[in-house]
Every structure is written in C-alpha cells, then in structure tokens.
Design a protein around this motif. Structure first.
Motif, PDB file in Angstrom:
ATOM      1  N   PRO A  30      -4.769   7.412  10.333  1.00  0.00           N
ATOM      2  CA  PRO A  30      -4.584   5.960  10.211  1.00  0.00           C
ATOM      3  C   PRO A  30      -4.263   5.516   8.789  1.00  0.00           C
ATOM      4  O   PRO A  30      -5.044   4.823   8.133  1.00  0.00           O
ATOM      5  N   THR A  31      -3.099   5.910   8.327  1.00  0.00           N
ATOM      6  CA  THR A  31      -2.669   5.536   6.978  1.00  0.00           C
ATOM      7  C   THR A  31      -2.080   4.122   6.995  1.00  0.00           C
ATOM      8  O   THR A  31      -1.871   3.520   8.055  1.00  0.00           O
ATOM      9  N   ASN A  44      -7.687   4.967  18.008  1.00  0.00           N
ATOM     10  CA  ASN A  44      -7.297   6.134  17.223  1.00  0.00           C
ATOM     11  C   ASN A  44      -8.472   7.093  17.107  1.00  0.00           C
ATOM     12  O   ASN A  44      -9.573   6.705  16.675  1.00  0.00           O
ATOM     13  N   LEU A  45      -8.244   8.340  17.485  1.00  0.00           N
ATOM     14  CA  LEU A  45      -9.244   9.405  17.363  1.00  0.00           C
ATOM     15  C   LEU A  45      -8.746  10.391  16.308  1.00  0.00           C
ATOM     16  O   LEU A  45      -8.033  11.341  16.619  1.00  0.00           O
ATOM     17  N   LEU A 151      -7.102   8.504   2.875  1.00  0.00           N
ATOM     18  CA  LEU A 151      -6.002   8.065   3.727  1.00  0.00           C
ATOM     19  C   LEU A 151      -5.163   6.978   3.072  1.00  0.00           C
ATOM     20  O   LEU A 151      -4.088   6.638   3.562  1.00  0.00           O
ATOM     21  N   GLY A 152      -5.673   6.394   1.997  1.00  0.00           N
ATOM     22  CA  GLY A 152      -4.941   5.331   1.327  1.00  0.00           C
ATOM     23  C   GLY A 152      -5.034   4.000   2.020  1.00  0.00           C
ATOM     24  O   GLY A 152      -4.209   3.110   1.778  1.00  0.00           O
ATOM     25  N   GLY A 153      -6.035   3.841   2.880  1.00  0.00           N
ATOM     26  CA  GLY A 153      -6.187   2.590   3.613  1.00  0.00           C
ATOM     27  C   GLY A 153      -7.448   1.853   3.213  1.00  0.00           C
ATOM     28  O   GLY A 153      -8.248   2.332   2.399  1.00  0.00           O
ATOM     29  N   GLU A 154      -7.626   0.682   3.799  1.00  0.00           N
ATOM     30  CA  GLU A 154      -8.810  -0.122   3.535  1.00  0.00           C
ATOM     31  C   GLU A 154      -9.917   0.242   4.533  1.00  0.00           C
ATOM     32  O   GLU A 154      -9.645   0.621   5.672  1.00  0.00           O
ATOM     33  N   LEU A 155     -11.167   0.119   4.091  1.00  0.00           N
ATOM     34  CA  LEU A 155     -12.311   0.449   4.933  1.00  0.00           C
ATOM     35  C   LEU A 155     -12.296  -0.414   6.190  1.00  0.00           C
ATOM     36  O   LEU A 155     -12.078  -1.617   6.134  1.00  0.00           O
TER      37      LEU A 155
END
Length: 209
Positions: A30-31, A44-45, A151-155
């Motif tokens: 989940p980027t 998403n798993l 992943l470069g994403g937000e929590l």
C-alpha cells in the motif's frame, strides 16, 4: 506455502458476511502510488514480515512406515513460520473504512486456525492446523509506524493478522533394513570348561559343586 496462505486468507475475507461483494481483495504493497491509482473499495492484505517461530522447533524425527508397519524413512520435524499481514481498508470515507475493519475484526476473531476446507496444496499435505492470530501487539523489534515509513505512506488504521504455518524441511533419511534375527547366546564352551552359572568359578573335575 505462501501462495496457499494468500489464497486461503483471500477466500476467507471474501466470504465474510457484511463485506460488500464489490470490495476488491488484494495483496499489493500500500504505497502512495498504489493508493493514488486505487479506484474501488479495497481490502488490502499486505505480507510485510516472515520469520521462524523458534519456540515451536521440534526435536527428533518423523517416521514414515510402509504397509507392513516397517520404518522406511525418517525426517526432521517441520519448522513453523509466522507470516504477518498488514490488513487495511480503502474507501473514499474514513467512516466506511472503519466499518470494513470492524467487520473484518469481528469475522476473523473466532478463528484460532484456518478452516480445513480452505487448506490446499502443501498446507493440506502437512496435516497440521495453521494457527491464526489477529490484532495482537507486535514484537518489540517491530512497529507499524516503521512499516508505513518503509512504504512511504501515512499511518493508517490496520489489523495485524499473523498466520503460523508448518513447513517441511525437505530433508529425508532412508531407514536401514529391519533387524530380523534375534540375540543368541551359547554356554556350551563354559559348561565344558567346568564354570558354574551362579558364581562363574572353575570347579576342578571330580569335586562336588
């Protein structure tokens, strides 16, 4: 082994009552780029960690016998690996995501192991239960914030689902031929030499014992 677990988890999620049929079930990372391309409600798993459960290592060997009950092979016991999935819900509104997570939590909580009907391939061949835990605290050496940072994403709100899978080592030893003769002992030489059975002493010929 991982593919079979993915398939079982995917089928389990798709069959959860209350999860709309139009919700996609995927295993992508989940980027930010993935989130930007998503255009449908999604569960998403994401498999983010694989490690051996050293506490469950078994000693000794597992024996295989033929139709006559004779041991033909010996193999080390299986190793157990923990597959950790980061489960997230993706919709247009946070409230809908929370409802999806609530449905997932309620549906998965009763399962201590994957249902037998969902176990295929190597999972079924092992003939052992595949344990499942959900929403337990992560180990001290791992934090969800670190996963999201990688992943470069937000929590984002998520569930941690851990599947503990037995896996054969692939090492097999052929057993030697069975022993068919029993143990035999002969005492004729000792008796001819005049040695008594109870004391083990030589008695001169002609003297009473």
């Amino acid at each position: 082994m991982i593919a079979e677990v993915d398939q079982a988890l995917g089928e389990l999620v798709r069959e959860i009552p209350g999860i709309p049929k139009d919700v996609d079930v995927v295993f992508d990372a989940p980027t930010k780029d993935w989130a930007a391309r998503r255009n449908a409600p999604t569960v998403n798993l994401y498999l983010y960690d694989i490690r051996e459960d050293l506490r469950r290592r078994e000693r000794g060997f597992v024996e295989t016998r033929n139709e006559n009950g004779i041991v033909v092979t010996r193999a080390p016991g299986p190793r157990f690996f923990k597959l950790s999935y980061l489960v997230t819900a993706w919709t247009q509104r946070p409230e809908d995501e929370h409802r999806l997570l609530d449905g997932l939590l309620r549906a998965l909580l009763p399962f201590d192991a994957l249902p037998a009907e969902l176990m295929t391939g190597s999972l079924a061949e092992m003939g052992r239960p595949v344990a499942v835990t959900i929403a337990l605290p992560p180990p001290e050496d791992r934090a969800f914030a670190d996963v999201w940072s990688s992943l470069g994403g937000e929590l984002k709100p998520s569930l941690d689902v851990v599947v503990t899978v037995p896996m054969a080592t692939g090492v097999v030893f052929e057993a030697g031929p069975p022993v068919t003769a029993g143990v035999q002992a002969e005492f004729s030489d000792l008796l001819e030499a005049g040695v008594t059975e109870d004391r083990g002493q030589r008695v001169p010929e002609g003297e009473p014992t």
